[in-house]
Design an enzyme around this catalytic site. Structure first.
Site: not given
Lengths: 433, 433
Positions: A32, A42, A269
């Site tokens: 990451e 979210c 995504d």
């Protein structure tokens, strides 16, 4: 066997966790680039709003958790700059190389502000990472801005507008297209506009922002800006390695979430999925899909044979207490996809009048030729999620309206009407077929 | 052409209204034995509770409305005592005869207290008609009873218990079977018991009440009794005319709601329907089904060709703010129907932890041999109706668990978790298959 996952948020960590369950002996490394993994992206608007007090409440698991409990090596600050698939290696910005047998690309999406002048000003924010949200919250606290412009009326933009308004700011949302929430649906846009305006948020559609000045955006004075439009999938890393990109601009995948390079999977995504209704590849970046496609990619990367059934594109956004939910195709989208759609839109009480309770608006779209349901929307303070989920389930089942019309839905005065608004809409739609 | 409808509540009036839409020239007569038509029978407990202030709020339409607006002749106090099908006539208690070409039997169901000693005492009530509810409300007001026994833990019994408890009474519910809500489902029964006990209502199962004494029922002291068990379909009128009764005890119908006598239809609580999951005839008397089967019977009696798809038996009951919802088969029921069922039961948050919100319990039942979903339940303060409706939709579509597991359900922190509890339950169930 070594599995490398690029990206440590929803899709990447779902994939890693699933792969671990499938194969306890697999070597799993998650890379990451940011400082934090496994956070509820979210939830960022609710941290900005102040409802969520601490950013760390949004973190689900730490790298230590994954190391200790799952035997997954999660590395933060690990920026992958290239993939050498013939050698089965990725290279980090530090020059370090990490070998893999299977690779999962879960690089996410970004708000692309590269062609927007002034996007690097200190009062301009995106709302994509935990750090973005912390920076915005700090600005609200320290600079006490009074007017904000939000660029983009997708769900992040609208949730940001809601959050800023609740912090007392005057807010204007500027959207490039004619419609909000990435859906060609004028009725939905009108309903969102009404709700925003009733709560003091201005919505301006059909205006493209090309530059952000020090104190204004497109003639709207402001002292802070949220850039929440122009989302793009982060495909460059994979594309440079030879992974095929689909027409949507996202990474092409098959129904096992494998890319055009064998052994390389994509999820979340950055990836295309198949649309339940049209059967065509689409790019609909959502947290739910990221988790699901991550899970499928992880299972298959670990040697499983798991299929992903595709997405109906179900979403819900809460704006000042009202839920705006959609799934499948709007009538305009259905027409563009070659259907001959008909629609019915009704407003009805969510409970019997004698019991009391609000109203909901339900729209259903169907194909005139086949009677098949193609999509719908549900708007209301109450039950919008439940209703859109019924429509989404019917879409997955390729249900016809005449079947939908007789669904045996639950009724009792505290919860529903004897004819649920969904059924009333279906009855109405039957007349159009 | 003349259509006669026997019964003027949910099914009868849905049928009459639908027939009128189909054929503006049809002569339509509705014969209701009681003094009131078209009332929300499911609202009676909320009138007893006091939430609904006036009984007349429960009345949807008056006979005058039907005469004036729909050209339907609705007669109250019209007690049909026999059907002479060969002559196409019904006879009223007054001796009057009414001719028909098509007949719809919508005679409903009753709480059968005929073999219960003491059932006619003045402090014993049923809760079936508006007049029943008014009598009970009057008794509460005038006699100020302090202890009530409710006989029967079906939904009417439990809703009556809730209503009486909210009026300050001590309440004991006595149920003949081992389980509540007419569902062989010990986990559901345990959850209902917990909720009742937390709110001061006692639940006694496995006790059959044969007699009601002046001041006690089955050793429980009380000064009022609600008889809400032993429901039976009112089939006698039709059966005496030669209409076939099914094994369930209700009137046998085909998928057009026609009975064994051509031109005679049945709808609502007196009629059998086909179970979506088992494909077998069942008697599941519910307001939703009454309206739907009425609509189908009305359409066909007026010359249409409308099919009724059957019922999943979806119900929801609210008890002290908690929703208890079920659909399809419980694991015990599935076993009795010849399936080899497996089940998964999970408890999960309805929203992300950082956002706040309660928990819900979801159970899914599937057939091991085929992976097909057979039923489920959802219990919670929030979203139980929406979740059971998704399961009911999946049952109608004969969906398998592996398909259900990937449903594209709506997510946003104010409304749901990224993995909806339904999907978590499905993932759990996949492990059992």
């Amino acid at each position: 066997m070594a599995l490398v996952v690029v990206g440590g948020v929803a899709a990447g960590l779902s994939a890693a966790a699933r792969a671990r369950r499938m194969d306890p002996s697999l070597e799993i490394v998650v890379l990451e680039q940011g400082p934090t993994v496994s956070y509820g992206a979210c939830g960022l608007p609710y941290f900005v709003e102040g409802r969520v007090r601490e950013a760390r409440q949004l973190i689900v698991h730490t790298p230590e958790y994954f190391r200790r409990e799952r035997n997954i090596d999660v590395r933060t600050g690990a920026h992958v700059i290239s993939i050498q698939h013939p050698r089965r290696e990725v290279t980090l910005a530090t020059g370090e190389r990490v070998r893999y047998d299977r690779l999962i690309v879960a690089t996410g999406a970004r708000c692309d502000t590269s062609r927007m002048e002034g996007a690097r000003r200190p009062n301009v924010f995106t709302l994509h990472t935990l750090e973005d949200a912390e920076r915005m919250r700090g600005f609200l606290r320290d600079k006490k801005p009074r007017r904000a412009v939000v660029i983009g009326a997708g769900y992040i933009g609208l949730e940001a507008a809601d959050a800023l308004r609740r912090n007392g700011l005057r807010v204007t949302v500027i959207e490039r297209s004619r419609n909000v929430l990435r859906r060609e649906d004028p009725a939905l846009t009108a309903a969102v506009r009404r709700q925003l305006e009733q709560h003091g948020v201005e919505l301006v559609c059909d205006v493209e922002v090309r530059a952000i000045a020090a104190d204004r955006v497109a003639d709207v004075a402001c002292d802070m800006v949220v850039a929440a439009g122009g989302f793009k999938p982060n495909v460059e890393l994979a594309a440079e390695a030879g992974v095929e990109v689909g027409r949507s601009g996202a990474i092409r995948t098959d129904d096992r979430m494998e890319t055009s390079l064998r052994g390389v999977f994509a999820a979340g995504d950055c990836a295309e999925t198949m649309h339940t209704v049209t059967g065509r590849p689409v790019w609909i970046p959502l947290g739910t899909t990221a988790n699901k496609t991550g899970r499928v990619a992880g299972a298959n990367a670990a040697g499983g044979r798991k299929r992903f059934n595709g997405v109906a594109g179900t979403t819900i956004v809460g704006l000042f207490g009202m839920g705006f939910a959609t799934t499948g195709l709007s009538i305009a989208q259905a027409r563009a996809e070659g259907f001959s759609p008909v629609a019915a839109r009704i407003e009805a009480g969510v409970r019997p009048r004698y019991y009391g309770g609000g109203k909901t608006t339900v729209e259903l779209v169907a194909d005139r030729a086949t009677g098949r349901l193609l999509g719908g929307s549900a708007i209301g303070e109450d039950g919008a999620a439940g209703r859109i989920n019924v429509i989404a389930t019917a879409l997955e089942a390729r249900m016809r309206v005449d079947q939908f019309e007789q669904l045996d839905l639950a009724y009792s005065p505290p919860f529903a009407t004897v004819w649920d608004p969904l059924l009333i809409a279906a009855q109405q739609l039957m007349k159009e077929l």
